[in-house]
Design a protein around this motif. Structure first.
Motif, PDB file in Angstrom:
ATOM      1  N   LYS A  72       0.556  -0.887  -0.285  1.00  0.00           N
ATOM      2  CA  LYS A  72      -0.306  -0.152  -0.057  1.00  0.00           C
ATOM      3  C   LYS A  72       0.820   1.230  -0.036  1.00  0.00           C
ATOM      4  CE  LYS A  72      -4.050   2.284   2.515  1.00  0.00           C
ATOM      5  NZ  LYS A  72      -5.176   2.195   3.864  1.00  0.00           N
ATOM      6  N   LYS A  75       2.670   1.883  -3.541  1.00  0.00           N
ATOM      7  CA  LYS A  75       1.233   2.559  -4.302  1.00  0.00           C
ATOM      8  C   LYS A  75       0.869   3.321  -4.122  1.00  0.00           C
ATOM      9  CE  LYS A  75      -0.837  -1.855  -5.431  1.00  0.00           C
ATOM     10  NZ  LYS A  75      -2.945  -2.737  -5.318  1.00  0.00           N
ATOM     11  N   ARG A  78       3.516   5.121  -6.020  1.00  0.00           N
ATOM     12  CA  ARG A  78       3.523   5.517  -7.403  1.00  0.00           C
ATOM     13  C   ARG A  78       2.670   6.805  -7.678  1.00  0.00           C
ATOM     14  NH1 ARG A  78      -0.383   2.886 -10.631  1.00  0.00           N
ATOM     15  NH2 ARG A  78       0.588   2.121 -12.904  1.00  0.00           N
ATOM     16  N   LYS A  79       1.851   6.687  -7.020  1.00  0.00           N
ATOM     17  CA  LYS A  79       0.853   8.017  -7.650  1.00  0.00           C
ATOM     18  C   LYS A  79       1.348   8.804  -7.258  1.00  0.00           C
ATOM     19  CE  LYS A  79      -4.087   9.203  -6.791  1.00  0.00           C
ATOM     20  NZ  LYS A  79      -5.161   8.961  -5.456  1.00  0.00           N
ATOM     21  N   VAL A 100       4.165  -4.790  -7.625  1.00  0.00           N
ATOM     22  CA  VAL A 100       3.733  -3.005  -7.652  1.00  0.00           C
ATOM     23  C   VAL A 100       3.327  -1.820  -8.500  1.00  0.00           C
ATOM     24  CG1 VAL A 100       3.324  -0.652  -6.750  1.00  0.00           C
ATOM     25  CG2 VAL A 100       3.606  -2.939  -4.961  1.00  0.00           C
TER      26      VAL A 100
END
Length: 354
Positions: A72, A75, A78-79, A100
């Motif tokens: 999590k 992620k 990454r965003k 991921v």
């Protein structure tokens, strides 16, 4: 180019030094860089201020129940960061990062930093490594030894060899060893006190020099045992000195007459490369990528270590000759400039693959 490095531990081991040097080198050339790792370790203090920092709160060596929480966290990074290149260091980030960022698989660089950790020490991860090789733009081995073993183990896709390197400017020689050591011939090692590093052999070799005015010095600490407990467990002789974790440990290499590293398995040890850069003769275990670094000082058993250390301490001309070869080999193969150039070219090559 926006580069994201992901590594698990934030202590200052060999993989962390590579991560730090690559991040800082990229910053010096105007690229955007971020590093994600366990929070609060000394790694963070070595990064340039321009490097964006992501603390992975749930990352640890025994990830277990925190697995989904780390995914999590990744992620979210990454965003938020949207990296062009994702550079993963060591096995846990290598697996989680490739999952991921699987949609960006062609832009993933995964540096293994010692395949024997997987092939020998943690065999259960080998099938996972074989599966995830398809989610990589490049898998980097740090030695020919690792390259061969990865290939033999079924990890063959997009393999590339890039040797570790260091900057000479990162080592600032010091002279402040304890007085009781200063007047002796000095045999030095720098390593964490952990199972892969053979402190028992170091102690047994030191015993052979107990009456030869020679000090054996170990820089590096143990997470589990005190100095007193270590001395008792390994029946250490009086000429063996445990100095624990010292800041900028490589600064002490210039003080030694012989640098040693006794290991049960290795990738491409940064400490040996550092000793090479300082023109030191080296005696080390014949494992992993070490034979790609040194020639004369390779050993398999205690008797060989004693013989070669004795020769180097007694024959100064031989010692200097081998030290000079160390510098030449370092300059040709193991500089930070060479390592960064090869990684930068790899990044740029991967970015061409949309």
């Amino acid at each position: 180019m926006r580069i994201l490095h992901i590594i698990s531990d934030s202590v200052l081991g060999g993989a962390q030094k590579v991560c730090i040097d690559l991040a800082n080198s990229a910053i010096s050339e105007g690229y955007e860089v971020a590093v994600a790792a366990m929070p609060d370790g000394p790694l963070w203090t070595q990064l340039e201020p321009e490097v964006k920092q992501f603390g992975l709160v749930h990352m640890n060596k025994k990830i277990g129940l925190n697995l989904l929480k780390v995914i999590k966290e990744l992620k979210k990074i990454r965003k938020e960061y949207k990296p062009d290149i994702i550079h993963l260091h060591t096995s846990i980030p290598g697996i989680l990062g490739r999952w991921v960022f699987r949609k960006e698989k062609n832009h993933i660089v995964y540096t293994v930093h010692g395949f024997d950790q997987i092939r020998i020490a943690h065999k259960k991860f080998l099938p996972i490594e074989k599966f995830f090789q398809k989610y990589s733009g490049a898998i980097v081995a740090v030695s020919d030894y690792d390259m061969k073993n990865m290939n033999d183990s079924g990890i063959r896709k997009k393999l590339k060899l890039i040797y570790n390197g260091i900057s000479l400017s990162s080592i600032k020689p010091v002279s402040n060893l304890p007085e009781k050591i200063k007047e002796k011939k000095l045999v030095l090692t720098i390593a964490r006190i952990a199972p892969p590093k053979d402190i028992e052999l170091f102690s047994e070799v030191a015993k052979e020099f107990i009456n030869k005015d020679t000090a054996f010095v170990w820089i590096g600490g143990s997470q589990n045992l005190t100095v007193e407990e270590l001395r008792k467990k390994y029946n250490m002789p009086d000429n063996l000195y445990l100095l624990g974790d010292l800041k900028n440990a490589s600064n002490y290499i210039n003080l030694c007459d012989v640098f040693v590293l006794f290991s049960k398995h290795e990738g491409l040890p940064m400490s040996i490369i550092e000793a090479m850069s300082q023109g030191k003769s080296i005696v080390a275990s014949n494992v992993g990528g070490i034979p790609e670094l040194i020639d004369f000082g390779l050993i398999n058993i205690k008797e060989e270590a004693v013989e070669k250390i004795s020769l180097l301490l007694e024959e100064q001309e031989k010692n200097k000759e081998i030290g000079q070869k160390s510098i030449e080999k370092f300059n040709n193969n193991f500089t930070l400039e060479k390592m960064w150039k090869e990684y930068k070219n790899l990044y740029l090559e991967l970015l061409e693959n949309k």
